[in-house]
Design a protein around this motif. Structure first.
Motif, PDB file in Angstrom:
ATOM      1  N   TYR A 356      39.996  37.397  45.426  1.00  0.00           N
ATOM      2  CA  TYR A 356      40.542  38.730  45.181  1.00  0.00           C
ATOM      3  C   TYR A 356      41.029  38.799  43.746  1.00  0.00           C
ATOM      4  O   TYR A 356      41.731  37.903  43.267  1.00  0.00           O
ATOM      5  N   GLU A 357      40.673  39.903  43.053  1.00  0.00           N
ATOM      6  CA  GLU A 357      41.065  40.087  41.662  1.00  0.00           C
ATOM      7  C   GLU A 357      41.793  41.410  41.484  1.00  0.00           C
ATOM      8  O   GLU A 357      41.446  42.421  42.113  1.00  0.00           O
ATOM      9  N   TYR A 358      42.795  41.390  40.608  1.00  0.00           N
ATOM     10  CA  TYR A 358      43.487  42.608  40.198  1.00  0.00           C
ATOM     11  C   TYR A 358      42.881  43.090  38.884  1.00  0.00           C
ATOM     12  O   TYR A 358      42.626  42.297  37.979  1.00  0.00           O
ATOM     13  N   ASP A 359      42.693  44.388  38.788  1.00  0.00           N
ATOM     14  CA  ASP A 359      42.253  44.972  37.520  1.00  0.00           C
ATOM     15  C   ASP A 359      43.472  45.235  36.648  1.00  0.00           C
ATOM     16  O   ASP A 359      44.441  45.865  37.084  1.00  0.00           O
ATOM     17  N   PRO A 364      40.131  41.629  34.554  1.00  0.00           N
ATOM     18  CA  PRO A 364      40.474  41.185  35.907  1.00  0.00           C
ATOM     19  C   PRO A 364      41.279  39.893  35.901  1.00  0.00           C
ATOM     20  O   PRO A 364      41.042  38.998  35.097  1.00  0.00           O
ATOM     21  N   ARG A 366      42.327  36.913  38.557  1.00  0.00           N
ATOM     22  CA  ARG A 366      41.990  36.378  39.880  1.00  0.00           C
ATOM     23  C   ARG A 366      43.253  35.834  40.533  1.00  0.00           C
ATOM     24  O   ARG A 366      43.803  34.821  40.131  1.00  0.00           O
ATOM     25  N   HIS A 397      45.805  39.994  52.993  1.00  0.00           N
ATOM     26  CA  HIS A 397      44.453  40.013  53.563  1.00  0.00           C
ATOM     27  C   HIS A 397      44.480  39.851  55.081  1.00  0.00           C
ATOM     28  O   HIS A 397      43.481  40.146  55.755  1.00  0.00           O
ATOM     29  N   ASP A 403      41.215  44.028  51.037  1.00  0.00           N
ATOM     30  CA  ASP A 403      39.894  43.521  51.407  1.00  0.00           C
ATOM     31  C   ASP A 403      39.429  42.552  50.328  1.00  0.00           C
ATOM     32  O   ASP A 403      39.610  42.819  49.131  1.00  0.00           O
ATOM     33  N   ASP A 405      37.310  40.617  47.539  1.00  0.00           N
ATOM     34  CA  ASP A 405      36.185  40.942  46.664  1.00  0.00           C
ATOM     35  C   ASP A 405      34.973  40.079  47.005  1.00  0.00           C
ATOM     36  O   ASP A 405      33.835  40.505  46.829  1.00  0.00           O
ATOM     37  N   GLN A 406      35.245  38.876  47.445  1.00  0.00           N
ATOM     38  CA  GLN A 406      34.201  37.964  47.916  1.00  0.00           C
ATOM     39  C   GLN A 406      34.732  37.241  49.136  1.00  0.00           C
ATOM     40  O   GLN A 406      35.932  37.090  49.312  1.00  0.00           O
ATOM     41  N   ARG A 417      37.328  44.036  57.964  1.00  0.00           N
ATOM     42  CA  ARG A 417      36.824  45.249  57.309  1.00  0.00           C
ATOM     43  C   ARG A 417      36.223  46.221  58.314  1.00  0.00           C
ATOM     44  O   ARG A 417      36.044  47.406  58.005  1.00  0.00           O
TER      45      ARG A 417
END
Length: 644
Positions: A356-359, A364, A366, A397, A403, A405-406, A417
């Motif tokens: 999961y990454e934050y923009d 980004p 991680r 999560h 959700d 990202d991978q 999901r």
């Protein structure tokens, strides 16, 4: 640091205060010895007097710690020292408050701000700058500090708060809870106050961050607290730190750094004296709902006189030929003192390569980096790590708030999901780190009822759930109160009650006990433990409270830089103090004492005792089982996991 020669920094006489503007105040101070008979006193009831005749002197050069029950007036007392009460926060007030030669009952709050700096318990309420740099500059700018002096002040304040490497353009809202708390501290230091007030200054810090801030606090009244951080610039380098500090905390580790301890009970000063005397006065601590230092509790239970306060001193005292050390054996590896965490063998959550990454404006970031793990139904699992390690992000999560990202997150075999928030929300409760992120109703009862009502409950069953949840967190009598008029600790309990009322099968905590006193922490966590043992509730704790981890969680997951670096029985994790130090974690005091005793007695390979009760048993004292209550309801816990 005796302050007699330097005079008095603050003097309070017969200070009485109620948040009710039309309250009938007590005619005079209540006799502390008969305070138990004061049936009208409720530390959580904002309608009565919170302070009931406080007399207190704070000497120049002292560090004074104020402790007592949650909601019992500690934060209110602090607010009288900088004219927030009665000048800014209106209510019904009586008494005298002189601070640094000023009458704080008539002084403007803005005038006192030049001399008295304060870090609020709800530190996020102090953050409103658009960047880190703007936040720290705000105070000096408002004090009309010359422009060329502000930049050096910012440099030194950020360095002293351990934030030198932080991007100064970042918005404070994007920082972790611990970083925000440090930033507020830096903003206060940049104003060069003579007197500093700290209201739970490490509530959201990891053990490493707590240690750093405590070192800062303990050094602030030194002759040269800044040392190499001095810039030599006029204005920035001339200030030698605050002369006097008053702090409120529930953590014994913080309290032991002070010179004097003040215990509040029933809205008054109940005990006041040097640290060594107050924190070895077992009955006074219990009566004030303050945690016993774990080593003091060990000695008290063993019937040994003159208890020490530190692990090192305790080890020396235990070198007694009549005492033997028999630490827990290998069979205890997967067991917690609370008797929690018996797994059913069925998978509750399964995470597979979760990313999961934050923009951010820098690209980004991680926060979770390839995490795979499984949590079984009925387990009690602690997720720990330093601030910013990804703990909270990972936990979000588990109920579909985030959700991946991978990768994938499955709950009972189904990909989250594919489930609605309503479907997952019925079964998985989440208690946020900041209670204000989940409170929005106008009354406590409406807030607690919101969840079950949305799941279709009504009538007697709804009333039962709401009543039981409110009573569990000790807020009965405040059903019609506005949650936002309550203290942070009280708001935290409202949030906890709102989750308990839905009777979930899984509960996820993000720092659930912040702002609670020792008794409330133990009662709440013991309730959760009972639900886990008797009803199979699955519990996931994200926490910096290593004592709760040791006592309640048989399994611990350690995160660092978004990755899982350890996933093992809690005893094994706490036995490896070298790795804990690398992860910026520290064992709770009972565990540190156990490890030290094992080294002293030549048992380096032994697993640690995880609680005061286990340490006592390992030294030949009486064993204590889960939920043991000794000598009354207030004797429920000691700090750092020293439950019975």
């Amino acid at each position: 640091m005796s302050g007699d020669a330097d005079g008095i920094a603050a003097r309070l006489r017969d200070v009485v205060f109620s948040y009710d503007r039309d309250a009938d105040l007590p005619d005079g101070p209540t006799d502390a010895e008969s305070a138990d008979a004061a049936a009208d006193y409720d530390p959580d009831a904002r309608g009565g007097a919170v302070l009931r005749g406080v007399d207190l002197d704070v000497y120049r050069g002292e560090v004074v710690v104020v402790m007592g029950a949650s909601g019992g007036g500690k934060s209110t007392l602090l607010r009288t020292l900088n004219a927030l009460i009665p000048g800014f926060i209106r209510g019904t007030f009586r008494g005298e408050v002189d601070v640094l030669g000023y009458d704080a009952t008539t002084a403007e709050t803005s005038d006192m701000a030049e001399r008295v700096g304060m870090v609020l318990q709800d530190y996020e309420a102090q953050l409103f700058g658009t960047s880190v740099e703007a936040e720290v500059a705000f105070g000096p700018e408002n004090l009309a500090v010359p422009v060329d002096e502000i930049a050096p002040r910012i440099d030194r304040a950020l360095a002293f708060a351990g934030l030198s490497d932080l991007d100064r353009r970042r918005e404070p809202s994007g920082l972790s809870g611990g970083q925000k708390q440090r930033l507020v501290f830096a903003g206060v230091l940049a104003m060069h106050p003579e007197f500093v007030i700290l209201d739970e200054p490490t509530s959201d810090l990891d053990p490493g961050g707590t240690r750093d801030v405590l070192e800062i606090v303990s050094s602030l009244t030194d002759d040269d607290p800044f040392g190499d951080l001095d810039t030599g610039t006029d204005g920035a380098g001339s200030w030698e730190g605050p002369e006097t500090i008053v702090l409120v905390t529930h953590k014994i580790e913080e309290a032991l750094l002070a010179d004097r301890a003040v215990l509040l009970r029933e809205g008054q000063v109940y005990r006041d004296g040097p640290i060594e005397e107050v924190f070895t006065d077992v009955e006074a601590l219990r009566s004030s709902r303050v945690a016993l230092p774990p080593v003091v509790d060990v000695f008290d239970r063993l019937g040994l006189a003159d208890p020490p306060l530190t692990v090192e001193a305790a080890v020396e005292r235990v070198r007694d030929p009549e005492l033997e050390w028999s630490p827990p054996g290998p069979e205890a590896a997967g067991h917690a003192p609370a008797g929690t965490g018996d797994s059913s063998g069925e998978i509750e959550f399964e995470l597979a390569d979760v990313v999961y990454e934050y923009d951010t404006d820098r690209g980004p970031v991680r926060a979770v980096d390839g995490v795979s793990l499984a949590i079984e139904r009925g387990e009690t699992v602690a997720i720990v790590g330093h601030n910013g390690s990804g703990k909270t992000t990972l936990a979000k999560h588990l109920n579909g708030l985030f959700d991946p990202d991978q990768g994938a997150v499955r709950w009972r075999g189904e990909d989250l999901r594919g489930l609605s928030m309503s479907e997952i929300g019925r079964q998985v409760g989440f208690v946020f780190q900041n209670p204000d992120h989940q409170i929005f109703e106008r009354t406590v009862r409406d807030e607690v009822a919101f969840g079950p009502e949305n799941f279709g409950l009504a009538g007697e069953e709804l009333d039962r759930r709401v009543t039981e949840a409110i009573e569990t967190v000790e807020l009965d009598g405040l059903e019609e109160a506005d949650p936002f008029n309550l203290s942070k600790g009280q708001r935290q309990r409202v949030a906890l009650a709102s989750i308990l009322a839905t009777e979930p099968e899984v509960i996820i905590f993000d720092e659930p006990t912040t702002g609670l006193d020792a008794t409330q922490q133990a009662r709440f966590m013991d309730l959760v433990a009972r639900l886990n043992r008797e009803e199979g509730l699955t519990v996931v704790m994200v926490t910096h409270d290593m004592g709760s981890v040791a006592y309640y969680a048989p399994r611990t997951v350690v995160m660092e830089e978004g990755r899982v670096v350890a996933d093992a029985p809690t005893r094994e994790v706490f036995a490896d103090e070298a790795s804990l130090a690398e992860w910026q974690l520290r064992p709770p005091q009972p565990v540190a004492l156990s490890n030290a005793l094992s080294r002293t007695f030549g048992r380096d390979d032994a697993l640690p005792a995880l609680s005061v009760g286990e340490v006592v048993e390992s030294l030949g004292g009486a064993a204590a089982g889960p939920g043991d209550r000794r000598r009354g309801t207030d004797d429920t816990a000691t700090e750092d996991g020293g439950r019975s």
